[in-house]
Each structure stands twice: as C-alpha cells, then as structure tokens.
Scaffold this active site. Structure first.
Site, mmCIF file in Angstrom:
data_model
loop_
_atom_site.group_PDB
_atom_site.id
_atom_site.type_symbol
_atom_site.label_atom_id
_atom_site.label_comp_id
_atom_site.label_asym_id
_atom_site.label_seq_id
_atom_site.Cartn_x
_atom_site.Cartn_y
_atom_site.Cartn_z
ATOM 1 N N LYS A 37 34.096 48.899 28.765
ATOM 2 C CA LYS A 37 34.825 47.908 27.970
ATOM 3 C C LYS A 37 33.876 47.227 26.957
ATOM 4 O O LYS A 37 32.683 47.530 26.917
ATOM 5 C CB LYS A 37 35.509 46.895 28.901
ATOM 6 C CG LYS A 37 36.607 47.543 29.763
ATOM 7 C CD LYS A 37 37.797 47.988 28.961
ATOM 8 C CE LYS A 37 38.818 48.891 29.601
ATOM 9 N NZ LYS A 37 39.234 48.739 30.964
HETATM 10 C C1 LIG Z 1 40.407 48.953 31.939
HETATM 11 C C2 LIG Z 1 41.810 48.464 31.932
HETATM 12 C C3 LIG Z 1 42.353 47.731 32.991
HETATM 13 C C4 LIG Z 1 41.653 47.551 34.296
HETATM 14 O O1 LIG Z 1 40.415 46.967 34.198
HETATM 15 P P1 LIG Z 1 39.476 46.967 35.504
HETATM 16 O O2 LIG Z 1 38.479 45.890 35.199
HETATM 17 O O3 LIG Z 1 38.872 48.326 35.600
HETATM 18 O O4 LIG Z 1 40.339 46.637 36.660
HETATM 19 C C5 LIG Z 1 43.610 47.203 32.855
HETATM 20 N N1 LIG Z 1 44.339 47.416 31.755
HETATM 21 C C6 LIG Z 1 43.873 48.142 30.723
HETATM 22 C C7 LIG Z 1 44.735 48.324 29.513
HETATM 23 C C8 LIG Z 1 42.597 48.712 30.783
HETATM 24 O O5 LIG Z 1 42.151 49.469 29.773
#
Ligand SMILES: *Cc1c(COP(=O)(O)O)cnc(C)c1O
Length: 388
Positions: free
Chosen positions: A188
């Site tokens: 991210k």
């Molecule tokens: C990555 C992601 C999540 C989940 O994030 P985590 O921290 O891995 O639980 C939720 N929604 C979207 C759209 C994502 O890309």
C-alpha cells in the site's frame, strides 16, 4: 531474452530510519501495542490535520473495517452496499457480522462506486454503504453522503488506497463519514508490513472499537476507581477480537507517515508520465484527480481500448516475458465463486465492472522505480499492444 532484472509489480520503500526505529523497539523490551502505537495514532491524527479525530491503530484494514461495522451495530438481517470492483476484504467483514452484502456496479469513468447504483440498491434492510476510493481517486463522497443522509444509512470508507487522497480539498479521513479505514499492507502507499488505521469523529464508535480491538477488555472500571482499584483490574464486556497493532509495526509506520506526501508526489509523476506516453495509443488511461485534488495513485489501472488489440491476458504475458510484473485490480466480487454463488450473481448485473475487468491491467507504480524503469514499462506496453 531481456537482460534487465525483473521489475516487480510492487516493492515497499523502507529506509534506514524505519530500520533504526524497529531496532530501537526490539531493544526497548516493549514489542506489542505500547508507546509507539500511541505515537503513531497521534501522528496520524496530526497528518490528517483534525484534532477531533480518534485514530485507532489495528493490525489490518480488514480488522478496521470489521471493527467499524461492528461498532455501528451491523448484524444479521442488515444489508451493506459494497462496490463489486474491489478486494474481498471490503465485503467479507459484512459476512463476519452475519449481515448481507449488496454488490453494486461502478462508474466506468472513475471506476468508483456509482451513487445512482447505490440509491437503486437501497431497501428496508439497508444499513450502510462502504465506498472504496479505487486506486487512490476519491469516490463521489458528496453524493454518497447525501444519499446516506436521505436514507439514514451509515458510511464507512474503505480508504485502503487513499493515503493521501482529497475530496473537496479535504483529506480522506476527514470527510464526515462515520468511519474511514486505511491499510498499511506491504504494497500500500505507506506500509507497516501488516497494519491499518480506523479513523472516526464518533466518540462512542471509537470507544467500542478500542474495546473490541483487544478482546472486549474494558478498563472503564479501573479509570473510574483509579485511586482504589489496582492496575491489574479489567473487565471483559464483550467477546472481542485480537486486532491491535504491534509497536514493531508502528515503529515502521511512524517514519512511513512522514514520507507519505513525498511518496505520493513520486507516484503522481509516474502516473503523469504513463498517461502522457499512452495518450496516442488505443488505451484508456485511469482518470487523474480533478484540479486541485490529491490522488494517492496506489494503482495505475490501464485499460485496453477498442479495436484489433491483443487480449488483456496476452498483454500481461508479454509484459511478464519482457520482465515486468503486473496485476489485475480486481477480479470483481461478482465473479468470485463465494460471492457469485451466495447471492446468485450474473455478470450482466454489473456491466461496467465486467467490461472494465475484461480489459484491465495494473502497471507497476512505486517510489523505488527510477525514470529508466518507467520508460521501460512504457516501451514494453507499447510493444505488447502493437501486434495482435
Ligand atoms: C488491501 C485492501 C484491503 C485490506 O487491507 P489489509 O490491511 O490487507 O487488511 C481492503 N480493501 C481494499 C480495497 C484493499 O486494497
């Protein structure tokens, strides 16, 4: 064929300050949630620039979404509206709570949830909307918040892609929904390895999420009787979860957060270079942010245009052969066996998401790419779409 090393789809940018802070944590004797998680929460509120926000560090965005919906009282018999063009985490948390998911289509121009589709999906059981700021471009929050107000619905923003993103000049996290959840997963826009942040102005929601984040453990009794009850005392007020963020992870987050704007600037440069280079080709480039707004550019999701082009799968294979990793965001939820079968969904119900999915691929876009890497991706894409 290619002599160049493989360019992965995503890579985190971890500097010496993150490493030193983690080492400091390891030497400190306090590894789990403690002083650094607390500092990270405070720094996050300061980053968003709003002192009235409660920031609650969690071990994933999935956990944060679950906590937010739980605190809002979502449960069996309720329905929650979610875009089909997202990762399963956005929707699965609704099922954790025994409620039902109503998938809706996206706006093909923005790839964000279509407010008209939201309004059309509302019925007596509908309790909440979970918009996703797809790729880092803000969803149409004024429209969604107006719909929610008219129908008495809660709004929890899935901001996993949206740090930093603005809508109406204000950062996502401060927009006036019930809660916003960010992700610090490894790929991210900033990362703690695994982690997330639940942000809300609602003091009662914050209180409930804080208790449920750690086993449903409350120290209210302790807080009330500090003078007479020793610090070992706590009460279990609900069967809570284990969703707290470790200080090891928070140590990374403290330094990633300081770089969030610089990271976004670099990703914006890459996106602009891609879009300029692809302008003359039979490709549909992802929309830029409206003038004056921030786009976090977590994803650069390119689409094949009309005409005699190779298929999306062929393009991905050719890019891979040229040493470039790419991905697809997303295989829509209505195509996934669980969601499709649970709600008997046909692709025809989501024509925009379905069409986008069939022609879409995500290119690498991250701060560790240098200008040479960016040109290499452009050249490989140009070549990959040339020969049908
Ligand atoms: C990555 C992601 C999540 C989940 O994030 P985590 O921290 O891995 O639980 C939720 N929604 C979207 C759209 C994502 O890309």
């Amino acid at each position: 064929m290619s002599q160049l090393p493989f360019l992965p789809f995503a890579l985190p940018e971890i500097g010496e300050d993150e490493i030193a802070e983690v080492v400091d944590t390891l030497r400190s004797g306090w590894l789990t949630t403690g002083p650094k998680a607390k500092r990270f929460e405070a720094a996050f509120g300061a980053f968003l620039g709003d002192a009235s926000l409660h920031c609650i560090a969690v071990n994933s965005a999935t956990a944060g979404l679950h906590l937010a919906l739980e605190a809002l009282g979502i449960g069996p018999g309720d329905e929650v509206i979610v875009p089909t063009h997202t990762f399963t985490a956005t929707a699965e948390v609704v099922r954790y709570l025994g409620a039902d998911v109503t998938l809706v289509d996206i706006d093909p121009a923005t790839l964000n949830i279509d407010p008209r589709a939201v309004e059309a999906a509302i019925n007596r059981r509908t309790k909440a909307i979970v918009p996703v700021h797809y790729g880092g471009l803000a969803a149409d929050m004024p429209a969604l918040l107006a719909i929610a107000r008219r129908h008495g619905l809660k709004v929890v923003e899935d901001a996993a892609h949206a740090l930093p993103t603005t809508s109406g000049g204000r950062l996502v996290g401060t927009l006036g929904s019930d809660a916003t959840v960010f992700s610090f997963y490894a790929n991210k826009t900033i990362t703690t390895g695994e982690g997330g942040m639940l942000v809300t102005r609602d003091a009662a929601l914050a209180k409930r999420a804080q208790v449920m984040r750690l086993h449903g453990m409350s120290r209210d009794a302790f807080d009330r009787f500090t003078a007479t009850v020793p610090s070992w005392y706590y009460e279990i007020v609900a069967p809570g979860f284990k969703y707290n963020l470790t200080d090891i992870a928070a140590a990374i987050g403290l330094h990633q957060l300081k770089k969030a704007h610089a990271f976004a600037l670099r990703r914006t440069q890459i996106a602009q270079r891609f879009s300029a280079a692809f302008a003359g080709l039979p490709l549909v480039v992802p929309p830029a942010a409206p003038a004056g707004e921030l786009h976090a550019w977590h994803l650069y999701a390119l689409r094949l245009g009309d005409g005699a082009l190779p298929t999306r799968d062929q393009v991905i294979e050719r890019l891979f052969a040229a040493g470039i990793g790419c991905s697809v965001h997303y295989i829509p939820l209505h195509r996934q066996p669980y969601w499709r079968d649970r709600y008997r969904l046909a692709a025809g119900l989501f024509p925009h998401s379905q069409r986008v999915y069939e022609r879409q691929l995500s290119l690498p876009i991250y701060t560790r790419m240098d200008d040479g890497d960016v040109e290499r991706v452009i050249e490989a894409v140009t070549r990959a779409i040339a020969a049908a």
